[in-house]
Each structure stands twice: as structure tokens, then as C-alpha cells.
Design a protein around this motif. Structure first.
Motif, PDB file in Angstrom:
ATOM      1  N   GLU A 126       0.817  -1.216   0.000  1.00 16.80           N
ATOM      2  CA  GLU A 126       0.000   0.000   0.000  1.00 16.80           C
ATOM      3  C   GLU A 126       0.850   1.265   0.000  1.00 16.80           C
ATOM      4  O   GLU A 126       0.580   2.227  -0.724  1.00 16.80           O
ATOM      5  CB  GLU A 126      -0.902  -0.017   1.233  1.00 16.80           C
ATOM      6  CG  GLU A 126      -1.851   1.151   1.334  1.00 16.80           C
ATOM      7  CD  GLU A 126      -2.682   1.073   2.607  1.00 16.80           C
ATOM      8  OE1 GLU A 126      -2.480   1.930   3.477  1.00 16.80           O
ATOM      9  OE2 GLU A 126      -3.517   0.158   2.715  1.00 16.80           O
ATOM     10  N   GLN A 127       1.928   1.247   0.792  1.00 18.89           N
ATOM     11  CA  GLN A 127       2.783   2.423   0.884  1.00 18.89           C
ATOM     12  C   GLN A 127       3.473   2.743  -0.442  1.00 18.89           C
ATOM     13  O   GLN A 127       3.715   3.904  -0.759  1.00 18.89           O
ATOM     14  CB  GLN A 127       3.837   2.236   1.975  1.00 18.89           C
ATOM     15  CG  GLN A 127       3.335   2.471   3.375  1.00 18.89           C
ATOM     16  CD  GLN A 127       2.996   3.932   3.606  1.00 18.89           C
ATOM     17  OE1 GLN A 127       1.953   4.407   3.173  1.00 18.89           O
ATOM     18  NE2 GLN A 127       3.849   4.652   4.293  1.00 18.89           N
ATOM     19  N   SER A 128       3.805   1.712  -1.219  1.00 18.72           N
ATOM     20  CA  SER A 128       4.460   1.939  -2.512  1.00 18.72           C
ATOM     21  C   SER A 128       3.549   2.746  -3.423  1.00 18.72           C
ATOM     22  O   SER A 128       3.974   3.710  -4.072  1.00 18.72           O
ATOM     23  CB  SER A 128       4.795   0.602  -3.186  1.00 18.72           C
ATOM     24  OG  SER A 128       5.417  -0.293  -2.296  1.00 18.72           O
ATOM     25  N   ARG A 129       2.276   2.352  -3.458  1.00 19.12           N
ATOM     26  CA  ARG A 129       1.311   3.064  -4.305  1.00 19.12           C
ATOM     27  C   ARG A 129       1.055   4.477  -3.763  1.00 19.12           C
ATOM     28  O   ARG A 129       0.922   5.431  -4.519  1.00 19.12           O
ATOM     29  CB  ARG A 129      -0.006   2.284  -4.378  1.00 19.12           C
ATOM     30  CG  ARG A 129       0.149   0.935  -5.077  1.00 19.12           C
ATOM     31  CD  ARG A 129      -1.196   0.212  -5.178  1.00 19.12           C
ATOM     32  NE  ARG A 129      -1.083  -1.021  -5.915  1.00 19.12           N
ATOM     33  CZ  ARG A 129      -0.737  -2.186  -5.386  1.00 19.12           C
ATOM     34  NH1 ARG A 129      -0.471  -2.249  -4.094  1.00 19.12           N
ATOM     35  NH2 ARG A 129      -0.646  -3.272  -6.124  1.00 19.12           N
ATOM     36  N   ARG A 130       0.971   4.582  -2.433  1.00 21.85           N
ATOM     37  CA  ARG A 130       0.745   5.881  -1.802  1.00 21.85           C
ATOM     38  C   ARG A 130       1.859   6.859  -2.172  1.00 21.85           C
ATOM     39  O   ARG A 130       1.615   7.990  -2.587  1.00 21.85           O
ATOM     40  CB  ARG A 130       0.683   5.699  -0.279  1.00 21.85           C
ATOM     41  CG  ARG A 130       0.652   6.993   0.524  1.00 21.85           C
ATOM     42  CD  ARG A 130       0.691   6.682   2.009  1.00 21.85           C
ATOM     43  NE  ARG A 130      -0.553   6.084   2.447  1.00 21.85           N
ATOM     44  CZ  ARG A 130      -1.596   6.763   2.919  1.00 21.85           C
ATOM     45  NH1 ARG A 130      -1.524   8.069   3.022  1.00 21.85           N
ATOM     46  NH2 ARG A 130      -2.689   6.159   3.301  1.00 21.85           N
ATOM     47  N   HIS A 131       3.102   6.410  -2.047  1.00 23.49           N
ATOM     48  CA  HIS A 131       4.231   7.290  -2.332  1.00 23.49           C
ATOM     49  C   HIS A 131       4.300   7.638  -3.814  1.00 23.49           C
ATOM     50  O   HIS A 131       4.637   8.766  -4.170  1.00 23.49           O
ATOM     51  CB  HIS A 131       5.531   6.629  -1.874  1.00 23.49           C
ATOM     52  CG  HIS A 131       5.684   6.597  -0.386  1.00 23.49           C
ATOM     53  ND1 HIS A 131       6.325   5.571   0.273  1.00 23.49           N
ATOM     54  CD2 HIS A 131       5.260   7.442   0.574  1.00 23.49           C
ATOM     55  CE1 HIS A 131       6.291   5.805   1.569  1.00 23.49           C
ATOM     56  NE2 HIS A 131       5.651   6.937   1.782  1.00 23.49           N
TER      57      HIS A 131
END
Length: 423
Positions: A126-131
């Protein structure tokens, strides 16, 4: 004398989930570019041995911040510097935790390139997409996905290509103009400074080679002349008399003596008499140079005014549509709220007239029923300012298209905005 290329500066922000290896990667870049002192390296080696590590743990070079995290101290963006014979670098090391979205926004807002790490074992999270989304929202021109810890998946080409394809598909929904994907092992130095023998199937550049050669000169807007006046210089000196200069940083465009310019908001036109710097007069000024401009006519120009071309002006607007990232943990942003706005060198007060939607950073879903923005939330907001802003759309100009929101009672920065439409 150093060549202009040697003075070239690249700002890049690192992003990734917790324990994806950002500290180790930055430590490896600092170590392999010989940007650390001998005593620093000896201290890291001693600490590594004391901890029982079988290797020199380069993450310890940057983990002063981790101790702060464990003590509950406020986390800020850590800036680190290193240089190679080809280029100078400023790294904005942003925390990976979901609650530090605002820090990611701060670090990436001035970056030329975003470096997003993923763990090869976990793939995209999730964090990869968020960033990635935040970097596209902030118009970071270049993006590099580093698939780290390739040594833990036996340097598998199949694992790498699966992650690269998945991320590329997601990036197609975003505005990511330049995307590169590099398989690395920060721990062992694979594909960091030189190409790795462990991945003969990868035919691209190493990470440092890419950072040294990525073309950033054309990213700057050299078309729209924008010069926000920061300070009026009138020295009270018997040596220098009748000197009147306007100091500031060139936001975009190219300025030369003799150019016809307009001063906003007054609308008066004149020509540039000369351009001065700390090192003397220059024949041309371009971003991000800090200069003092002298004009041929004595006009009433003050801080907050803007120098531009007569036939290429920004919008002069009091009604602003913007994407706002909220950064205050105590008070959410609400419709009807009154705040101070800092836009280039201009200050204003503003009222929130409406919230069109709140954006789910993970799914890109728009929640049109939202009534406010809490910490780290992003939404499209309508603002009305007390004085007109001299603004461009953020997609066209990151300097004249960005602003910060300040709580007048506490004087704290509570939001960052990117102008979508100014009218």
C-alpha cells in the motif's frame, strides 16, 4: 575552474515502506561515493561488531533518526548531502510510516527525482502506491523504482519483472513522465554504484549512474518569466547612491538586461537595467538563481509583487481551487475555516469556501461526502483570499502554483496546497 556540469545539483527524495532498506541504501551511496569520514566508518564498524552483525551495517550511518523515532520525538525530513565528480546531490530521506504522509509531501515538493524502494520479497504494498501517487501529485518529474533485497530472492529475474510490470501498470494511472526500474541489493552493493555480476539479465544502468545522468535541465520552466520580489534593496550609503534593486529567486523563465517586463499587481511596464548577484553583475538569470534586478524606471515595487513579461502573465485571482494536504494533528480543516496563506513572497488570509472531495490516496477514490480534512488527508478545496494571488497552475509552475496554509492562532504550518485552477 569547475565545469557547469560538476556544479549540477540533483535533489531526490527517498520513499518506501518501513524496513525496505532506505537507510542501508543511503548509507551505501554515502559510503561508495566516499562521502563519509574515516572516523564515521570506524564507528559504524565498531557498532556493527558489537551488535554481532557479520557485515558493516551501513544503515547505522543514517539511523540517528531511528533513535529519535523510538523516543517519540517529532520526525522531520532528514537532508543528506554527497557529491560525485559529475554531480552534487541532496537527499531528502522521508519516513516510511503511513502517519508521516505530510513529511513525504515536504520532502518531495522540491525534488527533481523520487526514489521509491520496495522489498523484492513483499512486492508492491500500500505504501508503494501511496508514495508513487504523492510524487505524481507533487509533479516530481522523474521516478525510480528500486527493487531492493534482490539477494534474498536469489537475484530472480522473474520476481523483478513481476514487480516492475505491476508498478508500471499502476503508474499509467498517474502522471509519471519518466519512470525507471532498477533491481538492487543495498546491503551487498549490487547495482548501486556499478553493475552487478549477480544479475547478468539486467542490462540497464546502476542506480548512481542513473542519478548522475538523468536529464533535469529541461524540467525547469524557462518559458514563463516569474520573479517574486522578496526584498527591496536601497542602501543608505554615501558610496552607493540612487541604487534601487529588487531581490528574490527566479521562479521560472529567463531574464536579461534590456528585457521588457511588467510588475504585478500594478501592471506598469519597464525594462531591466541590470541584474546583480553576490559575485557581481550577470548577463542572464534563470531558475533557481537568487539575484537583484534593477529596473530602468522608478516604479512602486514592494515585497510580494511579481515581475513577469507583459504578454505572459500569471492569473491574478482571489478564488483558488487547490489540492490540499492537511498536516495538523490537532484541528482538522473544515469548510468556513479561516487561515493565513503564504504564496511565493506574498501573504494573505483565506477562508475555505468548499471541499469538493477527499481523495483516498490508496485507491484514488473520491469521497464527495467528506466534510473536512484530518491529518495526512488530501482533498480538493475552494479558497477565497483577502488579496489577489499572482498564481499559475501547479502543473505548470511548482513555485507559483504552490502555497502553505498557516494557523493564525498558533502560527503553525497546517497544510500544503497545489493550485489546480486560479480565477
Amino acid at each position: 575552474m569547475e565545469s557547469p556540469r560538476a556544479m549540477d545539483l540533483l535533489r531526490f527524495a527517498t520513499a518506501g515502506s518501513v524496513d525496505d532498506g532506505k537507510s542501508t541504501l543511503i548509507g551505501r551511496l554515502l559510503y561508495d561515493s566516499k562521502a563519509i569520514f574515516t572516523d564515521q566508518l570506524e564507528a559504524v564498524q565498531a557498532t556493527s561488531a558489537a551488535r554481532g552483525d557479520e557485515y558493516t551495517n551501513l544503515a547505522l550511518l543514517t539511523d540517528g533518526l531511528r533513535a529519535e523515532r523510538e523516543q517519540g520525538i517529532t520526525i522531520d525530513v532528514a537532508y543528506r548531502y554527497f557529491a560525485t565528480p559529475r554531480r552534487k546531490f541532496i537527499i531528502a530521506d522521508t519516513p516510511g510510516h503511513i502517519q508521516y504522509t505530510r513529511n513525504m509531501v515536504t520532502g518531495a515538493s522540491t525534488a527533481d527525482l523520487a526514489l521509491i524502494l520496495v522489498d523484492a520479497r513483499k512486492g508492491l504494498v500500500e505504501q508503494s502506491r501511496r508514495h508513487a501517487f504523492l510524487c505524481s501529485l507533487l509533479r516530481v518529474p522523474h521516478m525510480v523504482l528500486c527493487v531492493n533485497k534482490m539477494d534474498l530472492v536469489d537475484y530472480s529475474q522473474e520476481v523483478f519483472e513481476k514487480i516492475a510490470d505491476e508498478f508500471s501498470c499502476f503508474a499509467m494511472k498517474l502522471e509519471a513522465p519518466d519512470l525507471s526500474v532498477i533491481p538492487i541489493s543495498a546491503l551487498h552493493g549490487d547495482n548501486i554504484v556499478s553493475r552487478s555480476e549477480n544479475m547478468p539479465w539486467y542490462d540497464g544502468p546502476s542506480l548512481l549512474h542513473h542519478l548522475e545522468h538523468v536529464h533535469i535541465a529541461s524540467d525547469r520552466n524557462l518559458v514563463d518569466v516569474r520573479f517574486p520580489v522578496q526584498f527591496v534593496i536601497r542602501p543608505q550609503s554615501t558610496v552607493v547612491q540612487d541604487y534601487r534593486g529588487y531581490a528574490g529567486q527566479v521562479a521560472s523563465g529567463v531574464l536579461k538586461p534590456g528585457d521588457e517586463v511588467m510588475v504585478l499587481p500594478s501592471g506598469f511596464t519597464t525594462r531591466i537595467a541590470g541584474i546583480d548577484t553576490a559575485d557581481g553583475p550577470v548577463d542572464v538569470a534563470y531558475p533557481p538563481m537568487s539575484v537583484t534586478i534593477r529596473l530602468e524606471d522608478e516604479l512602486d515595487v514592494s515585497r510580494g509583487d511579481l515581475i513577469c513579461r507583459p504578454n505572459n502573465q500569471p492569473s491574478v485571482a482571489q478564488d483558488i481551487e487547490a489540492m490540499v494536504c492537511w498536516m495538523d494533528e490537532t484541528r482538522p480543516m473544515s469548510v468556513g475555516g479561516k487561515y493565513a496563506i503564504k504564496h511565493t513572497t506574498r501573504a494573505a488570509r483565506a477562508v475555505v469556501r468548499g471541499l469538493h472531495y477527499r481523495l483516498d490516496v490508496n485507491t484514488l477514490h473520491r469521497d464527495e461526502a467528506a466534510s473536512g480534512l484530518s491529518l495526512n488527508e488530501i482533498g480538493r478545496v475552494k479558497l477565497r483570499t483577502t488579496v489577489p494571488l499572482l498564481a499559475d497552475d501547479y502543473r505548470r509552475n511548482r513555485t507559483t502554483g504552490g502555497f502553505i496554509v498557516i494557523d493564525e492562532t498558533t502560527n503553525r504550518t497546517v497544510g500544503a496546497g497545489m493550485i489546480v485552477d486560479a480565477s
